[in-house]
Design a protein around this motif. Structure first.
Motif, PDB file in Angstrom:
ATOM      1  N   GLY A   1       0.862  -1.214  -0.047  1.00  0.00           N
ATOM      2  CA  GLY A   1       0.028  -0.021  -0.214  1.00  0.00           C
ATOM      3  C   GLY A   1       0.861   1.109   0.100  1.00  0.00           C
ATOM      4  O   GLY A   1       0.183   2.323  -0.356  1.00  0.00           O
ATOM      5  N   THR A   2       2.175   1.111   0.327  1.00  0.00           N
ATOM      6  CA  THR A   2       3.047   2.399   0.048  1.00  0.00           C
ATOM      7  C   THR A   2       3.467   2.512  -1.267  1.00  0.00           C
ATOM      8  O   THR A   2       3.816   1.784  -2.134  1.00  0.00           O
ATOM      9  N   PRO A   3       3.687   3.993  -1.487  1.00  0.00           N
ATOM     10  CA  PRO A   3       4.138   4.412  -2.792  1.00  0.00           C
ATOM     11  C   PRO A   3       5.654   4.008  -2.728  1.00  0.00           C
ATOM     12  O   PRO A   3       6.283   4.271  -1.782  1.00  0.00           O
ATOM     13  N   VAL A   4       6.384   3.676  -3.941  1.00  0.00           N
ATOM     14  CA  VAL A   4       7.592   3.508  -4.151  1.00  0.00           C
ATOM     15  C   VAL A   4       8.271   4.098  -5.283  1.00  0.00           C
ATOM     16  O   VAL A   4       7.647   3.988  -6.376  1.00  0.00           O
ATOM     17  N   THR A   5       9.508   4.750  -5.280  1.00  0.00           N
ATOM     18  CA  THR A   5       9.888   5.207  -6.697  1.00  0.00           C
ATOM     19  C   THR A   5      11.249   4.625  -6.776  1.00  0.00           C
ATOM     20  O   THR A   5      12.072   5.010  -5.748  1.00  0.00           O
ATOM     21  N   LEU A   6      11.708   3.980  -8.026  1.00  0.00           N
ATOM     22  CA  LEU A   6      13.063   3.680  -8.377  1.00  0.00           C
ATOM     23  C   LEU A   6      13.496   4.575  -9.282  1.00  0.00           C
ATOM     24  O   LEU A   6      12.804   4.918 -10.209  1.00  0.00           O
ATOM     25  N   ARG A   7      14.651   4.957  -9.142  1.00  0.00           N
ATOM     26  CA  ARG A   7      15.364   5.727 -10.025  1.00  0.00           C
ATOM     27  C   ARG A   7      16.645   5.047 -10.943  1.00  0.00           C
ATOM     28  O   ARG A   7      17.202   4.221 -10.532  1.00  0.00           O
ATOM     29  N   CYS A   8      16.572   5.629 -12.400  1.00  0.00           N
ATOM     30  CA  CYS A   8      17.646   4.963 -13.021  1.00  0.00           C
ATOM     31  C   CYS A   8      18.361   6.142 -13.628  1.00  0.00           C
ATOM     32  O   CYS A   8      17.531   7.447 -14.114  1.00  0.00           O
ATOM     33  N   HIS A   9      19.786   6.291 -13.582  1.00  0.00           N
ATOM     34  CA  HIS A   9      20.440   7.455 -14.046  1.00  0.00           C
ATOM     35  C   HIS A   9      21.479   6.885 -15.093  1.00  0.00           C
ATOM     36  O   HIS A   9      22.176   6.103 -14.721  1.00  0.00           O
TER      37      HIS A   9
ATOM     38  N   TYR B   1      11.220   6.499 -25.127  1.00  0.00           N
ATOM     39  CA  TYR B   1      12.038   7.113 -26.656  1.00  0.00           C
ATOM     40  C   TYR B   1      12.374   8.300 -26.618  1.00  0.00           C
ATOM     41  O   TYR B   1      12.867   8.837 -27.685  1.00  0.00           O
ATOM     42  N   GLY B   2      12.345   9.206 -25.514  1.00  0.00           N
ATOM     43  CA  GLY B   2      12.824  10.527 -25.414  1.00  0.00           C
ATOM     44  C   GLY B   2      12.069  11.044 -24.017  1.00  0.00           C
ATOM     45  O   GLY B   2      11.158  10.770 -23.538  1.00  0.00           O
ATOM     46  N   VAL B   3      12.482  12.411 -24.005  1.00  0.00           N
ATOM     47  CA  VAL B   3      11.823  13.165 -22.641  1.00  0.00           C
ATOM     48  C   VAL B   3      10.632  13.470 -22.845  1.00  0.00           C
ATOM     49  O   VAL B   3      10.074  13.987 -23.991  1.00  0.00           O
ATOM     50  N   LYS B   4       9.973  12.992 -21.819  1.00  0.00           N
ATOM     51  CA  LYS B   4       8.484  12.867 -21.811  1.00  0.00           C
ATOM     52  C   LYS B   4       7.651  11.955 -22.820  1.00  0.00           C
ATOM     53  O   LYS B   4       6.623  11.915 -22.731  1.00  0.00           O
ATOM     54  N   ASP B   5       8.586  11.351 -23.434  1.00  0.00           N
ATOM     55  CA  ASP B   5       7.687  10.283 -24.273  1.00  0.00           C
ATOM     56  C   ASP B   5       7.917   8.859 -23.811  1.00  0.00           C
ATOM     57  O   ASP B   5       9.004   8.284 -23.723  1.00  0.00           O
TER      58      ASP B   5
ATOM     59  N   GLY C   1      -0.330  -1.126 -12.449  1.00  0.00           N
ATOM     60  CA  GLY C   1       0.445  -0.969 -11.291  1.00  0.00           C
ATOM     61  C   GLY C   1       1.676  -0.029 -11.417  1.00  0.00           C
ATOM     62  O   GLY C   1       2.187   0.143 -10.227  1.00  0.00           O
ATOM     63  N   TYR C   2       2.313   0.081 -12.457  1.00  0.00           N
ATOM     64  CA  TYR C   2       3.519   0.915 -12.585  1.00  0.00           C
ATOM     65  C   TYR C   2       3.241   2.242 -13.397  1.00  0.00           C
ATOM     66  O   TYR C   2       2.291   1.996 -14.397  1.00  0.00           O
ATOM     67  N   SER C   3       3.744   3.217 -13.065  1.00  0.00           N
ATOM     68  CA  SER C   3       3.919   4.525 -13.877  1.00  0.00           C
ATOM     69  C   SER C   3       5.446   5.054 -13.932  1.00  0.00           C
ATOM     70  O   SER C   3       6.239   4.537 -13.160  1.00  0.00           O
ATOM     71  N   VAL C   4       5.563   5.677 -15.107  1.00  0.00           N
ATOM     72  CA  VAL C   4       7.053   6.127 -15.238  1.00  0.00           C
ATOM     73  C   VAL C   4       7.012   7.638 -15.836  1.00  0.00           C
ATOM     74  O   VAL C   4       6.008   8.191 -16.101  1.00  0.00           O
ATOM     75  N   SER C   5       8.210   8.350 -15.515  1.00  0.00           N
ATOM     76  CA  SER C   5       8.304   9.751 -15.860  1.00  0.00           C
ATOM     77  C   SER C   5       9.988   9.796 -16.314  1.00  0.00           C
ATOM     78  O   SER C   5      10.838   9.289 -15.679  1.00  0.00           O
ATOM     79  N   ARG C   6       9.937  10.797 -17.208  1.00  0.00           N
ATOM     80  CA  ARG C   6      11.244  10.965 -17.711  1.00  0.00           C
ATOM     81  C   ARG C   6      11.388  12.494 -18.132  1.00  0.00           C
ATOM     82  O   ARG C   6      10.936  12.941 -19.139  1.00  0.00           O
ATOM     83  N   SER C   7      11.990  13.326 -17.259  1.00  0.00           N
ATOM     84  CA  SER C   7      11.885  14.750 -17.489  1.00  0.00           C
ATOM     85  C   SER C   7      13.184  15.075 -17.928  1.00  0.00           C
ATOM     86  O   SER C   7      13.301  16.456 -18.506  1.00  0.00           O
ATOM     87  N   LYS C   8      14.338  14.277 -17.709  1.00  0.00           N
ATOM     88  CA  LYS C   8      15.650  14.682 -18.433  1.00  0.00           C
ATOM     89  C   LYS C   8      15.963  13.470 -19.150  1.00  0.00           C
ATOM     90  O   LYS C   8      15.810  12.196 -18.870  1.00  0.00           O
ATOM     91  N   THR C   9      17.026  13.501 -20.139  1.00  0.00           N
ATOM     92  CA  THR C   9      17.572  12.731 -20.999  1.00  0.00           C
ATOM     93  C   THR C   9      18.111  11.473 -20.130  1.00  0.00           C
ATOM     94  O   THR C   9      18.088  10.276 -20.289  1.00  0.00           O
ATOM     95  N   GLU C  10      18.847  12.073 -19.021  1.00  0.00           N
ATOM     96  CA  GLU C  10      19.442  10.927 -18.122  1.00  0.00           C
ATOM     97  C   GLU C  10      18.670  10.367 -16.931  1.00  0.00           C
ATOM     98  O   GLU C  10      19.294   9.416 -16.447  1.00  0.00           O
ATOM     99  N   ASP C  11      17.551  10.692 -16.760  1.00  0.00           N
ATOM    100  CA  ASP C  11      16.660   9.956 -15.773  1.00  0.00           C
ATOM    101  C   ASP C  11      15.392   9.428 -16.063  1.00  0.00           C
ATOM    102  O   ASP C  11      14.673   9.976 -16.832  1.00  0.00           O
ATOM    103  N   PHE C  12      15.225   8.208 -15.339  1.00  0.00           N
ATOM    104  CA  PHE C  12      14.099   7.538 -15.663  1.00  0.00           C
ATOM    105  C   PHE C  12      13.624   7.097 -14.666  1.00  0.00           C
ATOM    106  O   PHE C  12      14.125   6.198 -13.694  1.00  0.00           O
ATOM    107  N   LEU C  13      12.358   7.479 -14.055  1.00  0.00           N
ATOM    108  CA  LEU C  13      11.637   6.925 -12.696  1.00  0.00           C
ATOM    109  C   LEU C  13      10.748   6.018 -12.938  1.00  0.00           C
ATOM    110  O   LEU C  13       9.944   6.145 -13.878  1.00  0.00           O
TER     111      LEU C  13
END
Lengths: 112, 114
Positions: free
Chosen positions: B16-24, B50-54, B63-75
């Motif tokens: 039930g808790t939220p979790v965020t994993l980071r890839c750099h 396939y690109g920033v914000k794409d 059950g999963y969501s992702v975000s990419r606000s910069k080229t180097e980071d994918f959450l």
């Protein structure tokens, strides 16, 4: 539906002998194939690949064979070394697609 | 190596808790991926970018969501973790050039949901 299958979960081979890992696929649109090696607690690392326009690709001790009519590829390691003990995944790509489809992996153990 | 790091490397959380994993990544690769590895299933694609914000869904995206606000980071975010999301998560990157379609993997994050 498993499009890439590795039917042998494990394989044991004597050091110095040949290791042969097999992979079958069902999607005839796959045209690029890769093998990855994975040690415990590490990410997979790329090993060798082959395009569907070839039937063989070699890199040192590693050779990948592709039989398109049988939808089958194999990885040969000769001679096998203790450091080759790892899990091996085959993967496939369709028409330059950015996604890879992975098999379930085969654990190779080299016996000294 | 493609210079890929993942954080955290290990995490134990409760249902039930939220979790965020980071890839750099430091290689300026265009494509980034999140996979999970489970016994008997190999590596399964969760989401990819396939690109920033794409971004787009993979095979097991529920059950999963992702975000990419910069080229180097994918959450990768698990909005409300469940025990079925206990797994090892791998991030991968790819330049996707005409020379091949190799993906380069990070070291993984072991997530346990109690």
């Amino acid at each position: 539906d498993q499009q890439v299958k590795q039917n042998s979960p494990s394989l044991s081979v004597q050091e110095g002998r040949i290791s042969i890992l097999n992979c079958d696929y069902t999607n005839s649109m796959f045209d690029y194939f890769l093998w990855y090696k994975k040690y415990p607690a590490e990410g997979p690392t790329f090993l060798i690949s082959i395009s569907s326009i070839k039937d063989k690709n070699e890199d040192g001790r590693f050779t990948v064979f592709l039989n398109k009519s049988a939808k089958h590829l194999s990885l040969h390691i000769v001679p096998s070394q203790p450091g080759d003990s790892a899990v091996y995944f085959c993967a496939a790509s369709e028409g330059g697609n950015e996604k890879l489809t992975f098999g379930t992996g085969t654990r190779l153990t080299i016996i000294p | 190596d493609a210079g890929i790091t993942q954080s955290p490397r290990h995490k134990v959380t409760e249902t039930g808790t939220p979790v965020t994993l980071r890839c750099h990544q430091t290689e300026n690769h265009r494509y980034m991926y999140w996979y999970r590895q489970d016994p008997g299933h190999g590596l399964r694609l969760i989401h990819y970018s396939y690109g920033v914000k794409d971004t787009d869904k993979g095979e097991v995206s529920d059950g999963y969501s992702v975000s990419r606000s910069k080229t180097e980071d994918f959450l990768l975010t698990l909005e409300s973790a469940t025990s079925s999301q206990t797994s090892v998560y791998f991030c991968a990157t790819s330049p996707l050039s005409v020379s091949g379609y190799e993906q380069f993997f990070g070291p993984g994050t072991r997530l346990t949901v109690l």
